[in-house]
Design a protein around this motif. Structure first.
Motif, PDB file in Angstrom:
ATOM      1  N   GLY A 140      -5.759  12.531   0.403  1.00 51.68           N
ATOM      2  CA  GLY A 140      -7.015  12.839  -0.274  1.00 51.68           C
ATOM      3  C   GLY A 140      -7.535  11.715  -1.139  1.00 51.68           C
ATOM      4  N   VAL A 141      -7.022  10.487  -0.954  1.00 51.46           N
ATOM      5  CA  VAL A 141      -7.496   9.328  -1.720  1.00 51.46           C
ATOM      6  C   VAL A 141      -8.781   8.816  -1.084  1.00 51.46           C
ATOM      7  N   ARG A 142      -9.824   8.687  -1.895  1.00 46.01           N
ATOM      8  CA  ARG A 142     -11.109   8.215  -1.378  1.00 46.01           C
ATOM      9  C   ARG A 142     -11.147   6.687  -1.300  1.00 46.01           C
ATOM     10  N   VAL A 143     -12.017   6.188  -0.393  1.00 50.21           N
ATOM     11  CA  VAL A 143     -12.124   4.756  -0.134  1.00 50.21           C
ATOM     12  C   VAL A 143     -13.575   4.336  -0.281  1.00 50.21           C
ATOM     13  N   SER A 144     -13.778   3.227  -0.981  1.00 50.11           N
ATOM     14  CA  SER A 144     -15.126   2.698  -1.207  1.00 50.11           C
ATOM     15  C   SER A 144     -15.207   1.265  -0.679  1.00 50.11           C
ATOM     16  N   ILE A 145     -16.362   0.923  -0.101  1.00 53.40           N
ATOM     17  CA  ILE A 145     -16.593  -0.458   0.351  1.00 53.40           C
ATOM     18  C   ILE A 145     -17.306  -1.192  -0.771  1.00 53.40           C
ATOM     19  N   ASP A 146     -16.631  -2.166  -1.351  1.00 47.07           N
ATOM     20  CA  ASP A 146     -17.189  -2.911  -2.485  1.00 47.07           C
ATOM     21  C   ASP A 146     -18.012  -4.098  -1.992  1.00 47.07           C
ATOM     22  N   ASP A 147     -19.004  -4.500  -2.801  1.00 40.96           N
ATOM     23  CA  ASP A 147     -19.838  -5.679  -2.499  1.00 40.96           C
ATOM     24  C   ASP A 147     -20.444  -5.585  -1.107  1.00 40.96           C
ATOM     25  N   PHE A 148     -20.909  -4.398  -0.721  1.00 49.97           N
ATOM     26  CA  PHE A 148     -21.381  -4.214   0.648  1.00 49.97           C
ATOM     27  C   PHE A 148     -22.591  -5.111   0.928  1.00 49.97           C
ATOM     28  N   GLY A 149     -22.573  -5.699   2.129  1.00 52.54           N
ATOM     29  CA  GLY A 149     -23.660  -6.566   2.561  1.00 52.54           C
ATOM     30  C   GLY A 149     -23.358  -8.034   2.441  1.00 52.54           C
ATOM     31  N   THR A 150     -22.236  -8.386   1.757  1.00 47.94           N
ATOM     32  CA  THR A 150     -21.908  -9.802   1.588  1.00 47.94           C
ATOM     33  C   THR A 150     -20.799 -10.251   2.528  1.00 47.94           C
ATOM     34  N   GLY A 151     -20.106  -9.325   3.190  1.00 47.54           N
ATOM     35  CA  GLY A 151     -18.995  -9.680   4.067  1.00 47.54           C
ATOM     36  C   GLY A 151     -19.461 -10.052   5.449  1.00 47.54           C
ATOM     37  N   MET A 210       0.828  -1.201   0.000  1.00 45.65           N
ATOM     38  CA  MET A 210       0.000   0.000   0.000  1.00 45.65           C
ATOM     39  C   MET A 210       0.867   1.258   0.000  1.00 45.65           C
ATOM     40  N   ALA A 211       2.034   1.190   0.630  1.00 49.77           N
ATOM     41  CA  ALA A 211       2.948   2.336   0.594  1.00 49.77           C
ATOM     42  C   ALA A 211       3.433   2.584  -0.834  1.00 49.77           C
ATOM     43  N   SER A 212       3.768   1.505  -1.550  1.00 50.04           N
ATOM     44  CA  SER A 212       4.218   1.671  -2.940  1.00 50.04           C
ATOM     45  C   SER A 212       3.084   2.188  -3.821  1.00 50.04           C
ATOM     46  N   LEU A 213       1.861   1.745  -3.537  1.00 48.28           N
ATOM     47  CA  LEU A 213       0.711   2.191  -4.315  1.00 48.28           C
ATOM     48  C   LEU A 213       0.446   3.674  -4.095  1.00 48.28           C
ATOM     49  N   THR A 214       0.466   4.106  -2.839  1.00 47.35           N
ATOM     50  CA  THR A 214       0.217   5.522  -2.553  1.00 47.35           C
ATOM     51  C   THR A 214       1.334   6.407  -3.091  1.00 47.35           C
ATOM     52  N   ASP A 215       2.578   5.896  -3.054  1.00 41.57           N
ATOM     53  CA  ASP A 215       3.685   6.645  -3.644  1.00 41.57           C
ATOM     54  C   ASP A 215       3.449   6.868  -5.138  1.00 41.57           C
ATOM     55  N   CYS A 216       2.951   5.812  -5.788  1.00 47.55           N
ATOM     56  CA  CYS A 216       2.678   5.910  -7.227  1.00 47.55           C
ATOM     57  C   CYS A 216       1.549   6.899  -7.496  1.00 47.55           C
ATOM     58  N   LEU A 217       0.495   6.856  -6.669  1.00 47.79           N
ATOM     59  CA  LEU A 217      -0.618   7.795  -6.837  1.00 47.79           C
ATOM     60  C   LEU A 217      -0.135   9.231  -6.697  1.00 47.79           C
ATOM     61  N   GLN A 218       0.726   9.450  -5.714  1.00 49.41           N
ATOM     62  CA  GLN A 218       1.233  10.802  -5.481  1.00 49.41           C
ATOM     63  C   GLN A 218       2.133  11.262  -6.624  1.00 49.41           C
ATOM     64  N   ALA A 219       2.985  10.352  -7.096  1.00 51.40           N
ATOM     65  CA  ALA A 219       3.910  10.704  -8.172  1.00 51.40           C
ATOM     66  C   ALA A 219       3.171  11.044  -9.468  1.00 51.40           C
ATOM     67  N   GLU A 220       2.047  10.346  -9.711  1.00 54.26           N
ATOM     68  CA  GLU A 220       1.286  10.565 -10.949  1.00 54.26           C
ATOM     69  C   GLU A 220       0.232  11.663 -10.797  1.00 54.26           C
ATOM     70  N   GLY A 221       0.090  12.213  -9.584  1.00 55.29           N
ATOM     71  CA  GLY A 221      -0.917  13.243  -9.368  1.00 55.29           C
ATOM     72  C   GLY A 221      -2.333  12.721  -9.427  1.00 55.29           C
ATOM     73  N   LEU A 222      -2.538  11.484  -8.963  1.00 61.65           N
ATOM     74  CA  LEU A 222      -3.841  10.830  -9.062  1.00 61.65           C
ATOM     75  C   LEU A 222      -4.625  10.866  -7.748  1.00 61.65           C
ATOM     76  N   ASN A 223      -4.084  11.517  -6.740  1.00 62.55           N
ATOM     77  CA  ASN A 223      -4.647  11.423  -5.385  1.00 62.55           C
ATOM     78  C   ASN A 223      -6.152  11.627  -5.333  1.00 62.55           C
ATOM     79  N   THR A 224      -6.620  12.707  -5.928  1.00 60.91           N
ATOM     80  CA  THR A 224      -8.029  13.060  -5.796  1.00 60.91           C
ATOM     81  C   THR A 224      -8.904  12.453  -6.877  1.00 60.91           C
ATOM     82  N   SER A 225      -8.301  11.771  -7.831  1.00 61.68           N
ATOM     83  CA  SER A 225      -9.076  11.190  -8.935  1.00 61.68           C
ATOM     84  C   SER A 225      -9.302   9.692  -8.776  1.00 61.68           C
ATOM     85  N   ILE A 226      -8.591   9.066  -7.855  1.00 65.60           N
ATOM     86  CA  ILE A 226      -8.673   7.622  -7.690  1.00 65.60           C
ATOM     87  C   ILE A 226      -9.494   7.284  -6.450  1.00 65.60           C
TER      88      ILE A 226
END
Length: 584
Positions: A461-472, A419-435
């Motif tokens: 500023g990266v948003r988080v979504s709960i996928d497949d809600f109600g099945t977990g 997750m650290a490598s993923l967030t680093d990539c998001l920051q480097a590409e300027g994707l923080n608020t779009s992903i």
């Protein structure tokens, strides 16, 4: 004649016998000298302790009767002494003796010597108790699992190999592969300390269902191997496996938590299913996966029909590894629509595996295997790179607020380094608020994600979504305790919702709670006009996604549509644009 004082020997004031006794007594090893009868002429305290009596009692005595030896043992000691005295080579052996009521291991060395005309026996002894203990510890660590104390992969293989060598014609044994179900979810939710205690309890419970002649080993995180030796008849095996699976379904009380889990078992039989350790383990593993595909917590014995499935799985593994190495994946996008605004406000990125440039496989066919093989991280980065490349054009077409959701597997979410490598990539590409990162409920509630990953996402500023809600496993009970920007209600609740009052009630409860928590709700899997009409008329849900609005399309196809429509695209209605991309 005068004597030259420089050539004369120096005079000493020390008695040579006293000096010898002092030197021998100061040595850290036991030293003794016995004459031809066995009398102890020279002896220090260390040697006396090894022999088993006080030095004052032993000096000048024949020690064959120490430690309350009887006549027969005295005779044996005398015979052994005479044999060594009459030999010509140095002898060495280990001896365990009691010193101050504790067992000590001594390394004893002896050799005969000629002193004048008499033959004598010189012996030394070194206490190697600590060295032996250290060696035993190293040996134990090399062949046992440190967490449970069970034999490890190396030792179980040695015992299986030995069992195969010792078999007579017709003799059988079985190898059972035991996999703990849903252990990762428990480990992530409750933490590693609880997880470790659970594994210890599982080891004890399984061992309690086996015989003393069987061997239970832990070969990896939540995987165990059981050597069932001997196996009188194949008919015995199902009863044993059912006994273990039944015991595993009973609750585990760990640190005040009542944990419920199960174990799935697959077994193979020697020599029916193989005559090497690798073959037997592979067959047992295949049987376990077959059992798990039918029902977790069940057991299955390998049969020849499973061989085809095993070969197919091995082929799939190799093809998938080749696909990752060759980057044979494409990113597809499915629109997320605001029904109130009548426009596309985002897309969900969905990966597809392209084989031979023609055959397309959806994530359901390979993501689980990719996760198991450790390939999922590379696939996620493929998708992220595709999204980063296309996002500038999407922003030009839909505005700067357009978002693209990327799915993150549960294992990845709790992997802090990934997750650290993923967030680093998001920051480097300027994707923080779009992903938007889409995670399942069980991924969101893990301690590591909540404490070590989520704060960084919030900061960026990266948003988080709960996928497949109600099945977990968490569902509404933990929604109030986790931080998310949106939830995606699973298709199982949306399908034919206009005809299902129970689903309607559940959806209203979810909607009400999310409004209170200021969490956006997305209805997934909208496929019919009736479903959409119900959502518009009976709920306040504004965001929808599903085949009604379009199937996932290749990024290249969407970009071609943008190119063909050109500047007039922004003036197109939602229906016209969706029709355009569907026909691309």
């Amino acid at each position: 004649m005068e004597t030259n004082s420089t050539n004369s020997l120096p005079q000493t004031k020390h008695d040579s016998s006293a000096l010898l006794e002092a030197v021998v007594g100061a040595l850290p090893v036991g030293v003794s000298v016995q004459d031809s009868e066995g009398r102890l002429l020279v002896l220090n305290e260390q040697a006396a302790l090894a022999i088993g009596d006080r030095i004052t009692h032993l000096r000048g005595q024949i020690p064959f009767g120490v430690r309350q030896a009887g006549p027969e043992q005295i005779a044996q000691r005398r015979e052994r002494f005479m044999k060594r005295l009459g030999g010509s080579e140095t002898w060495l052996h280990e001896r365990i003796v009691m010193i101050e009521d504790k067992p000590h291991t001594l390394l004893v060395t002896g050799w005969p010597v000629e002193v004048g005309e008499e033959r004598m026996l010189v012996s030394t002894s070194i206490d190697i108790t600590e060295r032996k203990r250290f060696e035993e510890e190293l040996k134990f660590l090399a062949f046992h699992d440190q967490l449970t104390g069970l034999p490890n992969r190396t030792l179980i293989q040695k015992r299986v190999d030995a069992a195969m060598r010792d078999r007579a014609d017709g003799d059988m044994f079985a190898l059972a592969f035991i996999d703990l179900d849903n252990f990762k979810s428990i480990n992530d939710y409750y933490g590693h300390m609880i997880g470790d205690e659970l594994l210890r309890a599982v080891a004890r419970r399984i061992a309690g269902q086996t015989r003393p002649c069987d061997t239970l080993a832990r070969i990896s995180g939540d995987e165990f191997l059981l050597l069932i030796d001997p196996l009188e008849a194949p008919e015995q095996l199902p009863r044993l496996m059912e006994r273990i699976t039944g015991a595993m379904k009973e609750p585990f009380l760990i640190e005040g938590h009542e944990l419920l889990t199960s174990a799935t078992i697959g077994a193979s039989i020697f020599p029916l299913h193989g005559q090497t350790y690798d073959t037997l383990q592979r067959c047992a593993d295949s049987a376990m996966y077959h059992a798990k595909s039918i029902r977790k917590g069940s057991a299955c014995c390998f049969d020849l029909a499973m061989n085809d499935a095993m070969i197919a799985r091995m082929s799939m593994e190799q093809r998938l590894r080749t696909a990752v190495r060759g980057r044979h994946f494409r990113t597809y996008l499915q629109p997320k629509v605001s029904i109130g605004l009548g426009k596309i406000i985002g897309f969900e990125a969905l990966v597809r595996w392209i084989e031979d440039d023609t055959e397309v496989m959806g994530p359901g066919g390979f993501i689980a295997l990719a996760t198991e093989l450790g390939l999922i991280d590379a696939i996620t980065h493929f998708v992220l790179n595709d999204v980063a490349d296309c996002l500038p054009q999407f922003r030009r077409c839909f505005g700067e607020d357009i978002s693209i959701s990327i799915n993150i597997a549960a294992r990845q979410a709790s992997d802090v380094s990934f997750m650290a490598s993923l967030t680093d990539c998001l920051q480097a590409e300027g994707l923080n608020t779009s992903i938007i990162l889409e995670l399942t409920e069980d991924a969101l509630v893990t301690e590591r994600f909540q404490n070590q990953v989520l704060p960084r996402l919030r900061e960026m500023g990266v948003r988080v979504s709960i996928d497949d809600f109600g099945t977990g496993f968490s569902s509404l009970s933990t929604l109030a305790d986790i931080t998310a920007d949106e939830i995606k209600v699973d298709r199982t609740f949306i399908s034919s919702i206009h005809e299902r009052p129970r689903s309607q009630g559940i959806l209203k409860a979810i909607e009400s709670l999310c409004q209170a928590l200021k969490i956006e709700v997305v209805a997934e899997g909208v496929e019919t006009e009736e479903e959409l009409n119900y959502l518009e008329e009976h709920t306040s849900i504004q965001l929808v996604q599903g085949y009604y609005f379009g199937k996932p399309q290749r990024i290249e196809s969407l970009l071609e549509t943008f190119e063909s429509v050109g500047d007039g695209m922004k003036s197109l209605s939602l229906e016209a644009f969706l029709a355009a991309i569907m026909s691309a």
